[in-house]
Design a protein around this motif. Structure first.
Motif, mmCIF file in Angstrom:
data_model
loop_
_atom_site.group_PDB
_atom_site.id
_atom_site.type_symbol
_atom_site.label_atom_id
_atom_site.label_comp_id
_atom_site.label_asym_id
_atom_site.label_seq_id
_atom_site.Cartn_x
_atom_site.Cartn_y
_atom_site.Cartn_z
ATOM 1 N N VAL A 19 -2.047 100.112 67.804
ATOM 2 C CA VAL A 19 -2.801 101.411 67.843
ATOM 3 C C VAL A 19 -4.284 100.983 67.911
ATOM 4 C CG1 VAL A 19 -3.584 103.615 66.930
ATOM 5 C CG2 VAL A 19 -0.970 103.025 67.055
ATOM 6 N N SER A 20 -5.177 101.656 68.778
ATOM 7 C CA SER A 20 -6.613 101.467 68.503
ATOM 8 C C SER A 20 -7.185 102.797 69.007
ATOM 9 C CB SER A 20 -7.116 100.360 69.461
ATOM 10 O OG SER A 20 -6.880 100.266 70.851
ATOM 11 N N PHE A 21 -8.420 102.937 68.680
ATOM 12 C CA PHE A 21 -9.225 104.122 68.638
ATOM 13 C C PHE A 21 -10.000 104.382 69.848
ATOM 14 C CE2 PHE A 21 -8.250 102.774 64.618
ATOM 15 C CZ PHE A 21 -7.743 104.142 63.761
ATOM 16 N N ARG A 22 -9.998 105.653 70.521
ATOM 17 C CA ARG A 22 -10.998 105.859 71.705
ATOM 18 C C ARG A 22 -12.431 106.212 71.292
ATOM 19 N NH1 ARG A 22 -7.845 106.269 75.774
ATOM 20 N NH2 ARG A 22 -5.800 106.646 76.020
ATOM 21 N N ASP A 23 -12.556 106.379 69.896
ATOM 22 C CA ASP A 23 -13.867 106.864 69.468
ATOM 23 C C ASP A 23 -14.552 105.637 68.553
ATOM 24 O OD1 ASP A 23 -13.901 109.756 70.113
ATOM 25 O OD2 ASP A 23 -12.046 109.622 68.712
ATOM 26 N N ARG A 24 -15.779 105.252 68.987
ATOM 27 C CA ARG A 24 -16.354 104.355 68.072
ATOM 28 C C ARG A 24 -16.831 104.830 66.778
ATOM 29 N NH1 ARG A 24 -18.092 100.390 71.498
ATOM 30 N NH2 ARG A 24 -18.891 99.069 70.103
ATOM 31 N N ASN A 25 -17.063 106.290 66.463
ATOM 32 C CA ASN A 25 -17.300 106.816 65.057
ATOM 33 C C ASN A 25 -15.999 107.901 64.895
ATOM 34 O OD1 ASN A 25 -19.610 105.546 65.098
ATOM 35 N ND2 ASN A 25 -20.491 107.276 66.445
ATOM 36 N N ILE A 26 -15.452 107.418 63.811
ATOM 37 C CA ILE A 26 -14.351 108.229 63.107
ATOM 38 C C ILE A 26 -14.738 108.984 62.127
ATOM 39 C CG2 ILE A 26 -11.790 108.266 62.505
ATOM 40 C CD1 ILE A 26 -11.743 105.567 63.855
ATOM 41 N N LEU A 27 -15.444 110.200 62.295
ATOM 42 C CA LEU A 27 -16.168 111.013 61.351
ATOM 43 C C LEU A 27 -15.651 112.465 61.380
ATOM 44 C CD1 LEU A 27 -19.639 109.621 62.138
ATOM 45 C CD2 LEU A 27 -18.309 108.952 60.225
ATOM 46 N N ASP A 28 -15.494 112.894 62.577
ATOM 47 C CA ASP A 28 -15.384 114.545 62.820
ATOM 48 C C ASP A 28 -13.865 114.855 62.313
ATOM 49 O OD1 ASP A 28 -15.981 116.973 64.123
ATOM 50 O OD2 ASP A 28 -13.972 116.599 65.210
ATOM 51 N N LEU A 52 0.554 98.453 63.839
ATOM 52 C CA LEU A 52 -0.592 97.680 63.492
ATOM 53 C C LEU A 52 -1.907 98.510 64.159
ATOM 54 C CD1 LEU A 52 -2.731 95.500 63.504
ATOM 55 C CD2 LEU A 52 -1.960 94.367 65.777
ATOM 56 N N ILE A 53 -2.891 98.847 63.260
ATOM 57 C CA ILE A 53 -4.031 99.568 63.544
ATOM 58 C C ILE A 53 -5.152 98.896 63.768
ATOM 59 C CG2 ILE A 53 -5.528 101.486 62.885
ATOM 60 C CD1 ILE A 53 -2.993 102.701 61.042
ATOM 61 N N ASN A 54 -5.408 98.643 64.993
ATOM 62 C CA ASN A 54 -6.753 97.704 65.382
ATOM 63 C C ASN A 54 -7.796 98.445 65.337
ATOM 64 O OD1 ASN A 54 -8.625 95.945 66.596
ATOM 65 N ND2 ASN A 54 -6.876 95.275 67.900
ATOM 66 N N PHE A 55 -8.800 98.088 64.464
ATOM 67 C CA PHE A 55 -10.443 98.951 64.518
ATOM 68 C C PHE A 55 -11.395 98.336 65.349
ATOM 69 C CE2 PHE A 55 -9.716 102.132 61.138
ATOM 70 C CZ PHE A 55 -8.460 101.411 60.595
ATOM 71 N N MET A 56 -11.066 97.166 66.301
ATOM 72 C CA MET A 56 -12.032 96.791 67.367
ATOM 73 C C MET A 56 -12.694 97.848 67.973
ATOM 74 S SD MET A 56 -10.813 94.661 70.706
ATOM 75 C CE MET A 56 -9.800 96.129 70.976
ATOM 76 N N ASP A 57 -13.877 97.854 67.860
ATOM 77 C CA ASP A 57 -14.975 98.738 68.603
ATOM 78 C C ASP A 57 -15.076 100.199 67.579
ATOM 79 O OD1 ASP A 57 -15.231 97.328 70.806
ATOM 80 O OD2 ASP A 57 -13.616 98.216 71.895
ATOM 81 N N VAL A 58 -14.730 100.049 66.475
ATOM 82 C CA VAL A 58 -14.912 101.133 65.824
ATOM 83 C C VAL A 58 -16.361 100.688 64.807
ATOM 84 C CG1 VAL A 58 -14.203 102.421 63.638
ATOM 85 C CG2 VAL A 58 -12.421 102.040 65.292
ATOM 86 N N ASP A 59 -17.272 101.611 64.870
ATOM 87 C CA ASP A 59 -18.500 101.237 64.462
ATOM 88 C C ASP A 59 -18.766 101.933 63.047
ATOM 89 O OD1 ASP A 59 -19.325 99.996 66.444
ATOM 90 O OD2 ASP A 59 -20.449 101.583 67.469
ATOM 91 N N HIS A 60 -18.036 103.291 62.789
ATOM 92 C CA HIS A 60 -18.445 104.107 61.742
ATOM 93 C C HIS A 60 -17.124 104.562 61.317
ATOM 94 C CE1 HIS A 60 -22.677 103.804 61.067
ATOM 95 N NE2 HIS A 60 -22.693 103.733 62.174
#
Lengths: 119, 135
Positions: A19-28, A52-60
Motif C-alpha cells: 500500500v502507498s499513499f495518494r497524498d504527500r501530506n497525511i494531515l487531514d 507493506l505500507i510504503n511511505f514513498m512520496d510522503v512529505d508530512h
C-alpha cells in the motif's frame, strides 16, 4: 476531491499486499480516518495478511496519522498477520524515533528489503 | 489569523507561516519542524481545547518570524488543561494508545514551548539552528 475516493494505492505481489499513499501530506483528519478504514478493510480481507505500507512520496505525517498506524498494527497483530513499513523520509523517521514507534513497527529502508523480510 | 475548524483554514495559516520562513531562507528541516508543530498545535486546539464548544469557535494564531527565530502563539477558547496531566505516550502502558503524541512532537521539534492562560494558549519558539548561515 470526493471523500469516497480511495486515499491509497494498493498492489499485490504474491502473498504481499503493498500500500502507498495518494497524498504527500497525511494531515487531514477526514483523510486519516478514511485511510484507517481502508487499511482495516485490507487487513480483514484475508487471514494472516502480509501488509507493506510504503511511505514513498510522503512529505508530512501528523500524530493523528501515527494513531491510525498504531490501530492498524494492533489489527494486524490480532489476526496473526505481518506489518512492515518502508521508504520513510528521514525527517518523518525522526517522528517515529521521538515517539519510540520505531520500536513498535518493523521499518525497512526500501520496499524490496521489507518484502524480503516477510516470513 | 483566526481559522475556523476547517482544513482549508488550517492550511492557509500553515502556508502563511511557512511562506515567511521561506522568505527568510530557513532550511527545509526548519520548515518541516515548524509545520509539524503548528499542525499539531492547531489540531490540539480544535480537538481538545474546543471539546464541547460550538464548532464555529475560532482559534487565534499570532506569529512572528525573524531571520533568527520563529515564535507562534496558538490560543483556543476552551477552559485550558494541565500539560502535566497529559500521559507520556512512550511509556509501556500508553504506547498503544492511538492519541497523545502531538504535544510531545511539538516539544521535540521546537526550541522552547510553554503554556499560558491555564493551558489555553501555547507559545512556541523555534530558533534557527545556524543563524549565521542566513542570508
Amino acid at each position: 476531491m470526493p471523500p469516497s475516493e480511495s486515499r491509497l494505492k494498493v498492489k499485490r505481489d504474491g502473498s504481499i499486499i503493498e500500500v502507498s499513499f495518494r497524498d504527500r501530506n497525511i494531515l487531514d483528519e477526514a483523510n486519516i480516518q478514511q485511510i484507517g478504514e481502508e487499511l482495516r478493510a485490507i487487513v480483514d480481507s484475508e487471514p494472516k495478511c502480509k501488509l507493506l505500507i510504503n511511505f514513498m512520496d510522503v512529505d508530512h505525517l501528523s500524530s493523528a496519522a501515527l494513531g491510525a498506524l498504531i490501530t492498524v498494527h494492533a489489527r494486524v497483530r490480532g489476526t496473526q498477520g505481518q506489518l512492515r513499513l518502508s521508504n520513510i523520509d528521514p525527517q518523518i523517521y525522526q517522528v517515529f524515533v521521538i515517539t519510540k514507534l520505531n520500536k513498535m513497527f518493523e521499518i525497512h529502508e526500501t520496499a524490496e528489503k521489507a518484502r524480503a523480510s516477510f516470513r | 489569523m483566526q481559522p475556523a475548524n476547517r482544513r482549508a483554514d488550517i492550511d492557509r495559516v500553515e502556508s502563511a507561516v511557512l511562506g515567511a520562513l521561506e522568505r527568510f531562507g530557513y532550511p527545509d528541516a526548519s520548515r518541516f519542524a515548524v509545520r509539524l508543530a503548528l499542525e499539531e498545535a492547531l489540531v490540539n486546539a480544535f480537538m481538545h481545547g474546543h471539546r464541547g464548544l460550538p464548532p464555529e469557535e475560532t482559534v487565534h494564531v499570532l506569529y512572528r518570524v525573524s531571520p533568527e527565530q520563529v515564535t507562534i502563539a496558538v490560543t483556543d477558547r476552551g477552559p485550558g488543561f494541565k500539560p502535566e496531566h497529559v500521559p507520556d505516550p512512550t511509556v509501556e502502558e500508553h504506547v498503544e494508545l492511538p492519541s497523545g503524541r502531538g504535544l510531545m512532537l511539538i516539544k521535540a521539534f521546537m526550541t522552547s514551548v510553554h503554556h499560558e492562560n491555564n493551558g489555553s494558549r501555547l507559545v512556541m519558539t523555534y530558533k534557527r539552528p545556524d543563524a549565521k548561515a542566513a542570508t
